[in-house]
Design an enzyme around this catalytic site. Structure first.
Site, PDB file in Angstrom:
ATOM      1  N   ASP A 205      91.707  21.528  66.046  1.00 47.14           N
ATOM      2  CA  ASP A 205      90.834  21.057  64.968  1.00 47.14           C
ATOM      3  C   ASP A 205      91.696  20.639  63.776  1.00 47.14           C
ATOM      4  OD1 ASP A 205      88.832  20.650  63.115  1.00 47.14           O
ATOM      5  OD2 ASP A 205      87.733  22.482  63.608  1.00 47.14           O
TER       6      ASP A 205
ATOM      7  N   HIS B 144      90.406  19.573  60.929  1.00 45.05           N
ATOM      8  CA  HIS B 144      89.638  19.858  59.703  1.00 45.05           C
ATOM      9  C   HIS B 144      89.691  18.724  58.678  1.00 45.05           C
ATOM     10  CE1 HIS B 144      88.380  23.794  60.924  1.00 45.05           C
ATOM     11  NE2 HIS B 144      89.610  24.197  61.139  1.00 45.05           N
TER      12      HIS B 144
ATOM     13  N   ARG C 293      90.729  26.884  71.702  1.00 45.32           N
ATOM     14  CA  ARG C 293      91.144  26.078  70.557  1.00 45.32           C
ATOM     15  C   ARG C 293      92.379  26.725  69.934  1.00 45.32           C
ATOM     16  NH1 ARG C 293      88.059  25.213  64.770  1.00 45.32           N
ATOM     17  NH2 ARG C 293      89.259  27.086  64.262  1.00 45.32           N
TER      18      ARG C 293
ATOM     19  N   ASN D  65      76.401  26.472  55.374  1.00 43.96           N
ATOM     20  CA  ASN D  65      77.464  27.327  54.862  1.00 43.96           C
ATOM     21  C   ASN D  65      77.856  26.970  53.417  1.00 43.96           C
ATOM     22  OD1 ASN D  65      79.480  29.226  54.853  1.00 43.96           O
ATOM     23  ND2 ASN D  65      80.838  28.139  56.275  1.00 43.96           N
TER      24      ASN D  65
ATOM     25  N   TRP E 224      89.048  18.034  53.193  1.00 44.12           N
ATOM     26  CA  TRP E 224      88.835  19.310  53.835  1.00 44.12           C
ATOM     27  C   TRP E 224      89.757  19.514  54.996  1.00 44.12           C
ATOM     28  CZ3 TRP E 224      87.884  23.574  56.184  1.00 44.12           C
ATOM     29  CH2 TRP E 224      87.448  24.591  55.320  1.00 44.12           C
TER      30      TRP E 224
ATOM     31  N   TYR F 135      93.633  27.290  56.842  1.00 49.33           N
ATOM     32  CA  TYR F 135      92.241  27.529  57.225  1.00 49.33           C
ATOM     33  C   TYR F 135      92.124  27.560  58.748  1.00 49.33           C
ATOM     34  CZ  TYR F 135      87.265  27.133  57.790  1.00 49.33           C
ATOM     35  OH  TYR F 135      85.972  27.374  58.165  1.00 49.33           O
TER      36      TYR F 135
ATOM     37  N   HIS G 164      78.679  22.240  67.907  1.00 53.66           N
ATOM     38  CA  HIS G 164      79.267  23.151  66.934  1.00 53.66           C
ATOM     39  C   HIS G 164      78.655  24.543  67.113  1.00 53.66           C
ATOM     40  CE1 HIS G 164      80.261  23.677  62.366  1.00 53.66           C
ATOM     41  NE2 HIS G 164      81.295  23.981  63.113  1.00 53.66           N
TER      42      HIS G 164
ATOM     43  N   ARG H 278      80.012  16.551  67.929  1.00 54.54           N
ATOM     44  CA  ARG H 278      80.283  17.924  67.507  1.00 54.54           C
ATOM     45  C   ARG H 278      79.207  18.570  66.630  1.00 54.54           C
ATOM     46  NH1 ARG H 278      82.227  21.855  68.264  1.00 54.54           N
ATOM     47  NH2 ARG H 278      83.523  22.344  66.482  1.00 54.54           N
TER      48      ARG H 278
ATOM     49  N   GLU I 246      80.839  17.733  62.987  1.00 52.29           N
ATOM     50  CA  GLU I 246      80.208  18.979  62.532  1.00 52.29           C
ATOM     51  C   GLU I 246      79.615  18.852  61.130  1.00 52.29           C
ATOM     52  OE1 GLU I 246      83.632  21.623  62.930  1.00 52.29           O
ATOM     53  OE2 GLU I 246      83.644  21.852  60.771  1.00 52.29           O
TER      54      GLU I 246
ATOM     55  N   ASP J  82      78.772  30.426  61.247  1.00 54.44           N
ATOM     56  CA  ASP J  82      77.863  30.078  60.155  1.00 54.44           C
ATOM     57  C   ASP J  82      76.620  29.328  60.637  1.00 54.44           C
ATOM     58  OD1 ASP J  82      80.549  28.339  59.943  1.00 54.44           O
ATOM     59  OD2 ASP J  82      78.876  27.008  59.526  1.00 54.44           O
TER      60      ASP J  82
ATOM     61  N   GLU K 148      81.209  25.247  71.819  1.00 55.05           N
ATOM     62  CA  GLU K 148      82.046  26.132  70.998  1.00 55.05           C
ATOM     63  C   GLU K 148      81.394  27.515  70.929  1.00 55.05           C
ATOM     64  OE1 GLU K 148      82.307  25.000  66.887  1.00 55.05           O
ATOM     65  OE2 GLU K 148      84.113  26.191  66.567  1.00 55.05           O
TER      66      GLU K 148
ATOM     67  N   GLU L 151      89.933  17.396  67.218  1.00 59.91           N
ATOM     68  CA  GLU L 151      88.688  17.369  66.440  1.00 59.91           C
ATOM     69  C   GLU L 151      88.943  17.009  64.976  1.00 59.91           C
ATOM     70  OE1 GLU L 151      86.814  21.197  66.465  1.00 59.91           O
ATOM     71  OE2 GLU L 151      85.478  20.674  64.817  1.00 59.91           O
TER      72      GLU L 151
HETATM   73  C1  GCO Z   1      84.641  24.626  63.789  1.00 58.32           C
HETATM   74  C2  GCO Z   1      84.693  24.537  62.328  1.00 58.32           C
HETATM   75  C3  GCO Z   1      84.187  25.653  61.524  1.00 58.32           C
HETATM   76  C4  GCO Z   1      83.835  25.146  60.152  1.00 58.32           C
HETATM   77  C5  GCO Z   1      82.708  25.911  59.562  1.00 58.32           C
HETATM   78  C6  GCO Z   1      82.318  25.351  58.215  1.00 58.32           C
HETATM   79  O1  GCO Z   1      85.168  23.720  64.411  1.00 58.32           O
HETATM   80  O2  GCO Z   1      84.040  25.549  64.265  1.00 58.32           O
HETATM   81  O3  GCO Z   1      85.548  23.629  61.792  1.00 58.32           O
HETATM   82  O4  GCO Z   1      85.073  26.716  61.494  1.00 58.32           O
HETATM   83  O5  GCO Z   1      84.920  25.145  59.301  1.00 58.32           O
HETATM   84  O6  GCO Z   1      81.648  25.873  60.454  1.00 58.32           O
HETATM   85  O7  GCO Z   1      81.076  25.750  57.831  1.00 58.32           O
HETATM   86 MG    MG Z   2      85.696  22.075  63.297  1.00 57.16          MG
END
Ligand code: GCO
Ligand code: MG
Length: 408
Positions: free
Chosen positions: A216, A218, A147, A37, A408, A159, A318, A289, A268, A322, A345, A242
């Site tokens: 999550d 992030h 989630r 991505n 992030w 996000y 994951h 993940r 991920e 994307d 997921e 997560e």
């Molecule tokens: C998840 C993720 C995604 C990512 C994305 C980035 O847990 O699925 O955090 O939403 O942000 O795959 O490329």
């Molecule tokens: Mg994630």
């Protein structure tokens, strides 16, 4: 027999995907996913400029040897671009082997260890009313795991939370914007830490104790902030928290563990078993993940999950939009075959993506199955793919309220 052609296809049916197509000298086609991505063209160039020539003439049956050749033989090991490129080759070779055997891939991985795969959905809302309506929608569709991502008072956008969807409406919050530069978003960790536990309290109150809940982070918290969140979410019985902290600092997880029994998931952005070494051997996480697409394909992921299984750690692969439908199919075959499956997921692809890629996996009341088509059961329609050229699209960048660039 041997590989006679290798083509790299970059297409953008709603979002960008990088696909590898291998064809053997007797005409068997194998498909692989190398989508990274926001860095798609780097993975495509790695394949086109460095791997394709070395694949022509190779025996398609020698999957482990090819994996080692591309990983061990390259001198520069690991890294997301390398491992996504290796993943595409590896998936395509497994696809070919299973097609030649006339069986779905999971049969070659040991056969089914379960009948179906529990998945979790993404529910979000800027406020509790919108979130609650989204959760209700998923529960009605049969999902048993959701989630939960919430807007944070004082922040315009967060996000993972749709800014535009009406309450309850399904959305794909990615790609954020299709432009040559990433968007910039604001972030405030203290406000987030104050707000999230209050939302989980309401969710438990409304939906009861049985629904599996996930969250999550992030990668946005420091270790002690993450420990605080994990501790404050304990009464709400999460299936996992997560990416609480940035992934490269494996030691940080020790601190979170010392303070809380909330199960932890990460990986991920990881791409090899070595990214997990401390986390797995010290049992600092509960779920792995990564996606096969970013971890060297079926071969890389099997090595990782077998290693994790020895320590009682389970899969939570994951599955965002994307990862292409080909990468998703690879994940589902692995999920069905391994013993240490946890949950998968599931963020369904858009209709346009699913017209361009054809898949045989099926969804039924909160569970997925990879299907029984020989091979991966996923392929790209090249004619349709050609109608959707690559468009730059980036994940947003994250800044604190004073402008400092944040994790992030
Ligand atoms: C998840 C993720 C995604 C990512 C994305 C980035 O847990 O699925 O955090 O939403 O942000 O795959 O490329
Ligand atoms: Mg994630």
């Amino acid at each position: 027999m041997s590989i006679s052609t290798a083509d790299v296809i970059v297409t953008s049916p709603g979002r960008n995907f990088v696909t590898l197509k291998l064809v053997t000298s007797d005409g068997v086609v194998g498909w692989g996913d190398a989508t990274l991505n926001g860095r798609e063209l780097a993975a495509a160039a790695y394949l086109r400029d460095h791997l394709v020539d070395t694949l022509i003439g190779r025996d398609e049956d020698r999957i482990e040897d090819t994996w080692q050749y591309l990983y061990r033989g390259a001198y520069w090991r690991r890294g997301p671009v390398t491992m996504a490129a290796i993943a595409a080759v590896d998936m395509a070779l497994w696809d070919i082997k299973a097609k030649k055997a006339g069986v779905p891939l999971y049969q070659l991985l040991g056969g089914a260890s379960r009948e179906k795969l529990r998945v979790y959905a993404h529910a979000s809302g800027n406020d509790y009313a919108a979130l609650s309506q989204a959760i209700r929608g998923y529960v009605e569709e049969g999902y048993t795991a959701v989630r939960i991502q919430t807007g944070v008072p004082g922040l315009d956008s967060v996000y993972g939370v749709s800014a535009t969807a009406k309450p309850g409406e399904k959305y794909d919050y990615e790609p954020a914007h299709r432009s040559a530069r990433p968007d910039e978003e604001e972030w405030d960790t203290p406000a987030y830490l104050r707000h999230v536990p209050t939302i989980f309290e309401k969710v438990r109150e409304e939906f009861g104790p049985e629904l599996r809940l996930l969250h999550d982070g992030h990668h946005r918290m420091s270790p002690i902030e993450a420990a605080r969140l994990a501790k404050s979410l304990e009464p709400h019985d999460l299936l996992w928290l997560e990416d609480a902290t940035p992934g490269e600092d494996q030691d940080a997880f020790r601190l979170i563990r010392q303070h809380s029994t909330t199960p932890l998931a990460t990986g991920e952005v990881f791409n090899s078993v070595y990214d997990y070494q401390t986390l797995i051997t010290e049992r600092l996480i509960d779920y792995v993940r990564s996606a096969p697409t970013h971890t060297g394909g079926v071969t890389g992921m099997k090595k990782l999950l077998d290693f994790a299984g020895i320590y009682g750690i389970r899969s939570g692969l994951h599955g965002p939009t994307d990862v292409s439908p080909i990468g998703m199919a690879a994940a589902l075959h692995i999920d069905l075959a391994i013993h240490n499956f946890g949950i998968q997921e599931y963020m369904p692809h858009s209709d346009l993506t699913l017209e361009t890629f054809r898949t045989s996996y099926t969804f039924d009341r909160g569970f997925l199955h990879p299907g029984d088509t020989p091979g991966l059961g996923a392929e790209l329609d090249e004619t349709l793919a050609a109608q959707h050229p690559y468009t730059p699209a980036y994940l947003p960048v994250n800044r604190l309220l004073d402008g400092t660039l944040h994790d992030w």
